[in-house]
Design an enzyme around this catalytic site. Sequence first.
Site, PDB file in Angstrom:
ATOM      1  N   CYS A   1       2.593  28.763 -16.383  1.00 18.85           N
ATOM      2  CA  CYS A   1       2.106  29.080 -17.728  1.00 18.85           C
ATOM      3  C   CYS A   1       1.614  27.834 -18.445  1.00 18.85           C
ATOM      4  O   CYS A   1       2.209  27.371 -19.423  1.00 18.85           O
ATOM      5  CB  CYS A   1       3.218  29.729 -18.532  1.00 18.85           C
ATOM      6  SG  CYS A   1       4.046  30.994 -17.591  1.00 18.85           S
ATOM      7  N   GLU A   2       0.577  27.234 -17.905  1.00 15.31           N
ATOM      8  CA  GLU A   2      -0.085  26.081 -18.515  1.00 15.31           C
ATOM      9  C   GLU A   2      -1.558  26.182 -18.133  1.00 15.31           C
ATOM     10  O   GLU A   2      -1.876  26.435 -16.964  1.00 15.31           O
ATOM     11  CB  GLU A   2       0.427  24.750 -17.931  1.00 15.31           C
ATOM     12  CG  GLU A   2       1.868  24.411 -18.185  1.00 15.31           C
ATOM     13  CD  GLU A   2       2.140  23.885 -19.581  1.00 15.31           C
ATOM     14  OE1 GLU A   2       1.191  23.530 -20.311  1.00 15.31           O
ATOM     15  OE2 GLU A   2       3.327  23.841 -19.934  1.00 15.31           O
TER      16      GLU A   2
ATOM     17  N   ARG B   1      -1.099  16.007  -9.635  1.00 13.49           N
ATOM     18  CA  ARG B   1      -2.225  15.071  -9.807  1.00 13.49           C
ATOM     19  C   ARG B   1      -3.445  15.679 -10.506  1.00 13.49           C
ATOM     20  O   ARG B   1      -4.013  15.042 -11.389  1.00 13.49           O
ATOM     21  CB  ARG B   1      -2.624  14.437  -8.471  1.00 13.49           C
ATOM     22  CG  ARG B   1      -1.500  13.588  -7.838  1.00 13.49           C
ATOM     23  CD  ARG B   1      -1.990  12.782  -6.647  1.00 13.49           C
ATOM     24  NE  ARG B   1      -2.918  11.757  -7.055  1.00 13.49           N
ATOM     25  CZ  ARG B   1      -4.211  11.773  -6.851  1.00 13.49           C
ATOM     26  NH1 ARG B   1      -4.768  12.765  -6.182  1.00 13.49           N
ATOM     27  NH2 ARG B   1      -4.975  10.814  -7.297  1.00 13.49           N
TER      28      ARG B   1
ATOM     29  N   TYR C   1      -4.014  13.674 -13.843  1.00 11.49           N
ATOM     30  CA  TYR C   1      -5.095  12.675 -13.795  1.00 11.49           C
ATOM     31  C   TYR C   1      -6.471  13.296 -13.660  1.00 11.49           C
ATOM     32  O   TYR C   1      -7.441  12.568 -13.427  1.00 11.49           O
ATOM     33  CB  TYR C   1      -4.948  11.767 -12.568  1.00 11.49           C
ATOM     34  CG  TYR C   1      -3.619  11.148 -12.309  1.00 11.49           C
ATOM     35  CD1 TYR C   1      -2.946  10.438 -13.299  1.00 11.49           C
ATOM     36  CD2 TYR C   1      -3.036  11.235 -11.045  1.00 11.49           C
ATOM     37  CE1 TYR C   1      -1.736   9.831 -13.015  1.00 11.49           C
ATOM     38  CE2 TYR C   1      -1.820  10.622 -10.761  1.00 11.49           C
ATOM     39  CZ  TYR C   1      -1.174   9.926 -11.753  1.00 11.49           C
ATOM     40  OH  TYR C   1       0.011   9.316 -11.466  1.00 11.49           O
TER      41      TYR C   1
ATOM     42  N   PRO D   1       0.825  -1.213   0.000  1.00 13.88           N
ATOM     43  CA  PRO D   1       0.000   0.000   0.000  1.00 13.88           C
ATOM     44  C   PRO D   1       0.863   1.269   0.000  1.00 13.88           C
ATOM     45  O   PRO D   1       1.903   1.319   0.652  1.00 13.88           O
ATOM     46  CB  PRO D   1      -0.762  -0.110   1.322  1.00 13.88           C
ATOM     47  CG  PRO D   1       0.157  -0.870   2.224  1.00 13.88           C
ATOM     48  CD  PRO D   1       0.921  -1.824   1.338  1.00 13.88           C
ATOM     49  N   GLY D   2       0.438   2.257  -0.740  1.00 11.38           N
ATOM     50  CA  GLY D   2       1.101   3.561  -0.722  1.00 11.38           C
ATOM     51  C   GLY D   2       0.111   4.614  -0.259  1.00 11.38           C
ATOM     52  O   GLY D   2       0.113   5.067   0.881  1.00 11.38           O
TER      53      GLY D   2
HETATM   54  C1  PLP Z   1       2.277   2.156  -7.283  1.00 14.21           C
HETATM   55  C2  PLP Z   1       2.352   0.747  -6.839  1.00 14.21           C
HETATM   56  C3  PLP Z   1       1.849   0.377  -5.597  1.00 14.21           C
HETATM   57  C4  PLP Z   1       1.152   1.332  -4.651  1.00 14.21           C
HETATM   58  O1  PLP Z   1      -0.090   1.752  -5.113  1.00 14.21           O
HETATM   59  P1  PLP Z   1      -1.074   2.590  -4.150  1.00 14.21           P
HETATM   60  O2  PLP Z   1      -2.241   2.856  -5.006  1.00 14.21           O
HETATM   61  O3  PLP Z   1      -0.355   3.839  -3.773  1.00 14.21           O
HETATM   62  O4  PLP Z   1      -1.388   1.745  -2.965  1.00 14.21           O
HETATM   63  C5  PLP Z   1       2.007  -0.941  -5.205  1.00 14.21           C
HETATM   64  N1  PLP Z   1       2.610  -1.853  -6.006  1.00 14.21           N
HETATM   65  C6  PLP Z   1       3.091  -1.528  -7.222  1.00 14.21           C
HETATM   66  C7  PLP Z   1       3.757  -2.568  -8.040  1.00 14.21           C
HETATM   67  C8  PLP Z   1       2.974  -0.215  -7.683  1.00 14.21           C
HETATM   68  O5  PLP Z   1       3.442   0.097  -8.890  1.00 14.21           O
END
Ligand code: PLP
Length: 404
Positions: free
Chosen positions: A338-339, A307, A311, A269-270
């Site tokens: 400037c975008e 972001r 996105y 998780p990130g």
């Molecule tokens: C980016 C990534 C993550 C983390 O994704 P989150 O959406 O931030 O939890 C985990 N594994 C891999 C291989 C990734 O590329």
Amino acid sequence: MQYINNKFYIEKKSVKSLAEKFNTPLYCYSFKNLKTNIQNFKKTFKSISPLICFSVKSNSNVYLLKEIKKLGLGADVVSKGELFASLKAGINKNKIVFSGVGKTEEEIEYAIRKNILLINSESLSEVLKIEEIAKKENKLVNIGLRLNPDTDAKTLKQISTGKSENKFGVDEKTFIKIINLMKKSKFIRIKCLSVHIGSQILNHKPYEKMLGVLDKLLKRLKYKFDIIDLGGGMGINYEKNNRKLNYNEYKKSIIKFRRKHNCKIIFEPGRSIIGNVGIILTKVIYLKHNKSKNFVILDVAMNDLIRPALYNAKHRIIPSIKNNSMSKKVLEFVGPICETTDKFLTEKKYQNIKENDIMIVCDTGAYGFSLSSNYNLRVKPAEILIKGNKVQIIRKRQKIVDII
Ligand SMILES: *Cc1c(COP(=O)(O)O)cnc(C)c1O
């Protein structure tokens, strides 16, 4: 983080005082939020006892990585730089996995020499390259093989990774071929099957589908993986509505899966760990009105937080001091770059704001600073960590001389 008497606080610090002391734009992180997120994640999946590898690309500040390490997590890295930073932060090499579609020879060699837990590979060519280097180093290297499960994560198409048209992982046919090819290898052991279907996922169904694909494949393959790495992707609530991922359903499907396939689980998780830990403080430079619009020109821009431009992602912007007056003017919050895409948010109803007011861009802990750039030769902002009433500068604001 909350309003107390209409003033916004991060733990014991008013953001107004932080902006005055450290200037804007400023990335601020709350230690308490970080700790809470990690504890909750652990608690949710306690019965599975997974290895939780924080996805370093979401936020690679070494001081934050040190705190994350102290709270017991490992790391998921995608470059030599991230591996270096994770080791520097003291993260145990046995808790580090190296993902990514195109690891270079230099990166593979570095990872092998550091004896990390797994290199997760995403192509036959890369597996062969790892084998070649492992042979040169005379080592048996543990790797994971990333499957592309052709599963729609039902998230933004720009952050979807698990469909067959995406560059990530290998298809089933190739997967089986690589497994059979490597059975005899003296230098490679495929210990792990890995998947990661995308990011900002708020619906548990795609995860269920993904587990279904894995289940079928494992039954066909008759090959024992010690580890199944399920990746990350758990979404957070950027809009403060009630949409959130049903972790319980996800957990239930993992438990069911594990009854058939006994293995260690890894999560990467990130965003779910660090997203709501950070905010950006920014100052209103100017207010500007034209025929159809009212612009609020902030000192934060797409180089600091890309972001929205990249996105179409939405980050709430809230005032540091609530004043309870309401204006019906349509406001467009923009940066000074400037975008045309250097624009954050349009609001139809908002309190009256003035030039020099301090505003808060919410939930910028993940893919905020780590995706920042020096576009327009703007220096990157400082980052600070708040713990109770203590404040630590965890990255200095860049100086122009550093970047020219
Ligand atoms: C980016 C990534 C993550 C983390 O994704 P989150 O959406 O931030 O939890 C985990 N594994 C891999 C291989 C990734 O590329």
